[in-house]
Design an enzyme around this catalytic site. Structure first.
Site, PDB file in Angstrom:
ATOM      1  N   HIS A 157      -1.809   2.914   0.674  1.00 41.35           N
ATOM      2  CA  HIS A 157      -2.316   1.717   1.269  1.00 41.35           C
ATOM      3  C   HIS A 157      -2.982   0.545   0.277  1.00 41.35           C
ATOM      4  CE1 HIS A 157      -1.147   1.604   5.586  1.00 41.35           C
ATOM      5  NE2 HIS A 157      -1.779   2.676   5.905  1.00 41.35           N
TER       6      HIS A 157
ATOM      7  N   GLU B  21     -10.556  -1.245  11.860  1.00 36.57           N
ATOM      8  CA  GLU B  21      -9.135  -1.858  11.848  1.00 36.57           C
ATOM      9  C   GLU B  21      -8.929  -1.215  13.510  1.00 36.57           C
ATOM     10  OE1 GLU B  21      -6.100  -0.226   9.503  1.00 36.57           O
ATOM     11  OE2 GLU B  21      -4.445  -1.256  10.845  1.00 36.57           O
TER      12      GLU B  21
ATOM     13  N   HIS C 111      -1.381   8.907   1.585  1.00 37.88           N
ATOM     14  CA  HIS C 111      -1.130   7.665   2.483  1.00 37.88           C
ATOM     15  C   HIS C 111      -2.294   6.541   2.360  1.00 37.88           C
ATOM     16  CE1 HIS C 111       0.649   5.651   6.391  1.00 37.88           C
ATOM     17  NE2 HIS C 111      -0.712   5.372   6.365  1.00 37.88           N
ATOM     18  N   GLU C 112      -3.518   7.309   2.631  1.00 38.11           N
ATOM     19  CA  GLU C 112      -4.759   5.933   2.149  1.00 38.11           C
ATOM     20  C   GLU C 112      -4.683   5.603   1.123  1.00 38.11           C
ATOM     21  OE1 GLU C 112      -5.272   5.341   5.294  1.00 38.11           O
ATOM     22  OE2 GLU C 112      -4.516   7.066   6.419  1.00 38.11           O
TER      23      GLU C 112
ATOM     24  N   GLY D 153      -6.510   9.487  12.030  1.00 36.86           N
ATOM     25  CA  GLY D 153      -6.429  10.519  10.812  1.00 36.86           C
ATOM     26  C   GLY D 153      -7.525  10.216   9.931  1.00 36.86           C
ATOM     27  N   ALA D 154      -7.421   8.958   9.428  1.00 30.51           N
ATOM     28  CA  ALA D 154      -8.057   8.335   8.502  1.00 30.51           C
ATOM     29  C   ALA D 154      -7.766   6.866   8.284  1.00 30.51           C
ATOM     30  CB  ALA D 154      -7.385   8.979   6.851  1.00 30.51           C
TER      31      ALA D 154
ATOM     32  N   GLU E  70      -8.063   3.267   5.589  1.00 34.17           N
ATOM     33  CA  GLU E  70      -7.641   2.885   4.084  1.00 34.17           C
ATOM     34  C   GLU E  70      -8.747   1.890   3.584  1.00 34.17           C
ATOM     35  OE1 GLU E  70      -5.669   2.311   6.763  1.00 34.17           O
ATOM     36  OE2 GLU E  70      -4.690   0.432   6.336  1.00 34.17           O
ATOM     37  N   ASN E  71      -9.979   1.682   4.214  1.00 34.82           N
ATOM     38  CA  ASN E  71     -10.815   0.655   3.754  1.00 34.82           C
ATOM     39  C   ASN E  71     -11.081   0.592   2.177  1.00 34.82           C
ATOM     40  OD1 ASN E  71     -11.987   0.896   6.532  1.00 34.82           O
ATOM     41  ND2 ASN E  71     -12.723   2.852   5.712  1.00 34.82           N
TER      42      ASN E  71
HETATM   43  N1  B3K Z   1      -4.893   2.116   9.226  1.00 31.49           N
HETATM   44  C1  B3K Z   1      -5.321   3.115   9.930  1.00 31.49           C
HETATM   45  C2  B3K Z   1      -5.014   3.226  11.160  1.00 31.49           C
HETATM   46  C3  B3K Z   1      -6.150   2.400  12.318  1.00 31.49           C
HETATM   47  C4  B3K Z   1      -5.828   2.851  13.750  1.00 31.49           C
HETATM   48  C5  B3K Z   1      -6.642   1.887  14.482  1.00 31.49           C
HETATM   49  N2  B3K Z   1      -6.553   2.158  15.858  1.00 31.49           N
HETATM   50  C6  B3K Z   1      -4.838   4.509   9.485  1.00 31.49           C
HETATM   51  C7  B3K Z   1      -3.570   4.604   8.685  1.00 31.49           C
HETATM   52  O1  B3K Z   1      -2.426   4.180   9.124  1.00 31.49           O
HETATM   53  O2  B3K Z   1      -3.702   4.675   7.469  1.00 31.49           O
HETATM   54 ZN    ZN Z   2      -1.736   3.646   7.310  1.00 28.85          ZN
END
Ligand code: B3K
Ligand code: ZN
Length: 875
Positions: A301, A121, A297-298, A261-262, A264-265
């Protein structure tokens, strides 16, 4: 540098869709071969070419329906692969060679501590293979990972593992199948020699989900809290939103080199170690809470982001604002809700309000970008979460839940827009929310002015509200927002008055007023005496409230408001007044003395043994320099620091006995516990120590040394070493050295060690930071280290970073010069520290502008850094 902007208004639906993707990775030490087979389908018959995204790829082979493609049928540029006249439906075979071992940008496939991992992402997948790398193209993925068995025993990807095998040459392979169509940004692959902690979760419908957390072998004893947090999050989402996990396995991999931080794949989250690893002796209470919230949070998602995703990157807040709101609500339910809300608002005010008032201000849904990575901002995330919270405030919890249910019912499996979310909320509740959409389109923090008027003869209280919003780069004039204003009226002994507006027949308690116009008045009837209004309770909208309370009224609210947020807010406002008053006094040439209202507030707080210690700690914390700076037309860097320090010391002297008594009383005995009560006690005790440390007495020095030696947890240890290092403690250098020696094998603790030195207000800090750049534990390629040392100095040490001689700015320019070629995302983030140059005095303005110009003059600048520097200068 020429860089072109992408515009929301240019959005077109994809001309081709991809139904199925089969990927095969042959991971190697000097290059990785990626083969992909894409099942493509034309959507728009008027389009006669297929444009695939691809960057930094070496194309090795190309087939259409399994036949090699002749050279005249396609064209390759630096960022595209174009196929001329493709059929309506076909299979495309693509082979590429990539170099994860040389990837320092940490985007796409790269290596961290010898292991392979990915970050796709928003647009990293195009650095892995040619693809329609946009979120509205959703496909089913099958991924085969092949690698040397010895070095990479674990081979992971999205979905469920379906097959595995051995090759004759010492390599092995695993095939993964993800049954849910997903955009390429949710793709992930990990290969390495990792330890694993396993557990399981039974969903409310009775399915058993395997839970796995992977990390370096010697860190598996630091995963328990992350695992417990994951299970809590899974349960909470079922209970609060009726959302259940959908695959048989959920994996989290912790890596030490990660840009944020992390991530969410689908089924395979990749995390910064900072948000997984924790043990009481290595992680602070704040770290534990941070892990709980990021893990959640992840996980959240999976529904808000993965099952329902974004149509395009302009809609980023659709998933991020919503998911931050969800993680905030989760943390509020797991811990002290009052403190959680205060922390959210503190953060919003310290980081988002300044962004909204500066040259990089943008709406929650931006309309243009050069580099989308620059738009993972506090505005999209934190203000976006406030926008989602306002739906809940306006519709009530039940109404909000109905809206969420309808959103999933309508859009599961789709890529949608912020309008779709708003429509679900509106339709589920029979409301017209078209005015509410302005929160997505208009940037800037609105000001809300409130004025009360009491008519004793009529027993009537009128609340006059007026809103306005300053101009921002995208628009000078703003239309009025729909602002939910939660209010209560307090009588003189602090109880809530029943509220009845003039057009109502029955009274209710506290309520939410809806301000829709520039100015509006609300008339309350049967009000027996002049009340004290409690406004914007729980911070019901992301605005700046202006109300001319007297000091006595603020003291009254700090003591009596039933809304804990507003109790804290009243204390904050007294703190702000005290600092600004000192600055005004000095400007008139008078000497400083401790403002009596603040002394009185502290006397009451320090004697209060009925309030939650965690809330007391928040109320005893003076407003941050960042928030105070926001209150000034021209930021007086040195004055602010001096005034805040004067108050810290003045309060410590004035209330020395009370602070000492509290330190005594709050000592936590027995084993470390993470319950709210214990966290609150540690926080309050450390806050008291912070005041006392300003006195630099031998007694306090001894207390700090003792705490540093005897603490069994990092919360107390870090508080002690920080106060020792920042003050005049005779053993400060020795303490710093032994802290490092003790923790050198714990990278995350070493990060804390860098940060505490970078944030010291001592005069020689910059020199010391420069020395630390050469320290063997520092590594410019590791984002955590850069943030811990360089980021902390530039963002959390205003007096030293903004030194009048420009040395701090020159230091930052040098770091950008080194970093941009390695990792543009991290370089661009750091540059944020220079963007608000207009807020400073003429001398600093010139120096900051000069620094930005020097950066723009660099050759080969990344679009990331170019966008921030050029917009900062233009704004
Ligand atoms: N969705 C990712 C963030 C990706 C950032 C790319 N530069 C983490 C999050 O917001 O959960
Ligand atoms: Zn997020």
């Amino acid at each position: 540098m020429t860089a072109s902007a992408v515009l929301l208004k240019d959005y077109r639906a994809p001309a081709f869709l991809i139904d199925q993707v089969e990927l095969r990775f042959e991971l190697g030490e000097t290059g990785t071969r990626v083969s992909s087979r894409l099942q493509l389908r034309r959507q728009d018959s008027a389009i006669d070419a297929l444009h695939l995204h691809g960057e930094q790829l070496e194309l090795l082979g190309l087939t259409l329906d399994d036949k090699p493609l002749p050279a005249h049928r396609y064209q390759v540029t630096a960022d595209t692969l174009t196929l001329f006249d493709p059929p309506a439906q076909f299979t495309l075979g693509v082979e590429t060679l990539i170099h994860p071992e040389l990837n320092t940008a940490l985007e796409g496939l790269y290596k961290s501590s010898g292991n392979f991992c990915t970050q796709c992402e928003p647009e990293g997948f195009r650095k892995i293979t040619y693809y329609l790398d946009r979120p509205d193209v959703m496909a089913r993925f099958t991924t085969t990972v092949v690698a040397e068995r010895e070095r990479y025993p674990m081979l992971l990807s999205n979905g469920n593992p379906v097959e595995r095998g051995e090759l004759a040459d010492g390599r092995h392979w695993v095939r993964w199948e993800d049954p849910f169509p997903k955009p390429s940004y949710l793709f992930a692959l990990v290969a390495g020699d990792l330890g694993c902690v396993r557990d399981q979760f039974v969903t409310r419908s009775g399915r058993t989900v395997a839970l796995e957390i992977y990390t370096e072998h010697d860190k598996v004893d630091q995963c328990a809290h992350a695992m417990a947090s994951l299970k809590k999050a899974m349960r909470w989402d079922e209970e609060r939103f009726g959302l259940e996990y959908d695959l048989d396995i959920y994996m989290i991999v912790a890596v030490s080199d990660f840009n944020m931080g992390a991530m969410e794949n689908k089924g395979l989250n990749v995390f910064n170690t900072k948000f997984v690893l924790a043990r009481p002796d290595t992680a602070t209470d704040a770290d534990f809470l941070g892990i709980e919230s990021v893990i959640a949070h992840e996980y959240f998602h999976n529904w808000t982001g993965n099952r329902v995703t974004c149509r395009d990157w302009f809609q980023l807040s659709l998933k991020e604002g919503l998911t931050v709101f969800r993680d905030q609500e989760f943390s509020a339910d797991m811990n002290s809700a009052a403190v959680a809300r205060i922390d959210d608002v503190r953060n919003l005010r310290a980081l988002q309000f300044p962004q909204d008032a500066g040259p990089l201000a943008h709406p929650v849904r931006p309309e243009s970008y050069i580099e989308i990575n620059n738009f993972y901002t506090v505005t999209v995330y934190e203000k976006g979460a406030e926008v989602v919270r306002m739906y809940q405030t306006l519709l009530g919890r039940e109404g909000f839940r109905k809206g969420m249910d309808l959103y999933f019912q309508r859009h599961d499996g789709q890529a949608v827009t912020c309008e779709d979310f708003c429509a679900a909320m509106a339709d589920a509740n029979g409301r017209d929310l078209s005015q509410f959409m302005r929160w997505y389109r208009q940037a800037g923090t609105p000001t809300l002015k409130a004025r009360g008027e009491y008519d004793a003869a009529q027993r009537r209280y009128t609340l006059h509200l007026a809103q306005s919003c300053p101009p921002t780069p995208e628009a000078a004039d703003k239309e009025p927002f729909l602002i939910p204003v939660a209010v209560g009226l307090l009588d003189r002994d602090g109880s809530e008055l029943p509220l009845r507006l003039s057009d109502e027949t029955a009274a209710t308690g506290a309520r939410v007023l809806e301000l829709t116009q520039a100015e509006q008045s609300f008339v309350f009837e049967d009000v027996p005496a002049a009340p004290v209004p409690s406004l914007l309770r729980g911070f019901s909208a992301p605005v700046k409230l202006v109300c001319d309370y007297s000091d006595e009224e603020l003291l009254f609210l700090a003591a009596h408001d039933s809304d804990t947020f507003n109790r804290w807010e009243a204390a904050q406002q007294l703190g702000v007044r005290a600092v600004l008053q000192l600055l005004a006094v000095r400007a008139e040439g008078h000497a400083w003395s401790l403002p009596s209202t603040l002394a009185e507030l502290f006397a009451r707080l320090l004697a209060d043994d009925s309030t939650d210690p965690a809330l007391l700690e928040q109320m005893l914390t003076l407003p941050s320099e960042a928030y105070l700076a926001e209150q000034m037309a021209v930021i007086d860097v040195d004055g602010l620091f001096a005034a805040r320090e004067f108050l810290r010391k003045g309060l410590a002297l004035h209330h020395r006995a009370a602070f000492n008594a509290l330190v005594e009383r709050l000592a936590v005995h027995g084993a470390y516990s993470l319950d709210g009560e214990a966290i609150g006690r540690r926080a309050l005790r450390n806050r008291c120590l912070d005041y006392l440390a300003s006195l630099e007495s031998a007694l306090v020095h001894t207390m700090l040394s003792r705490q540093l030696e005897s603490a069994d947890n990092m919360t107390e240890q870090l508080a002690a070493i920080t106060l020792i290092a920042h003050g005049e403690h005779p053993a400060r250098l020795a303490a710093l050295e032994s802290f490092y020696t003790r923790w050198q094998r714990e990278a995350l603790v070493v990060d804390k060690w860098f940060t505490l030195q970078a944030t010291s207000k001592r005069a020689d800090t910059l020199k010391h930071v420069c020395t630390l750049l050469q320290h063997p534990a520092f590594n410019l390629r590791n984002p955590n280290k850069v943030r811990a040392l360089v980021g902390a100095f530039c963002n959390n040490n205003a007096v030293r970073f903004h030194a009048a001689d420009g040395s701090g700015y020159a230091f930052l320019v040098e770091r950008i010069v080194e970093l941009d070629p390695l990792n543009p995302q991290i370089a661009a983030r750091l540059l944020g520290a220079l963007t608000r140059w207009r807020q400073y005095d003429a001398g600093r303005q010139a120096l900051m502008r000069g620094a930005l110009e020097r950066i723009l003059d660099l050759r080969g600048l990344s679009p990331d850094v170019f966008e921030i520097a050029s917009k900062a200068l233009a704004g």
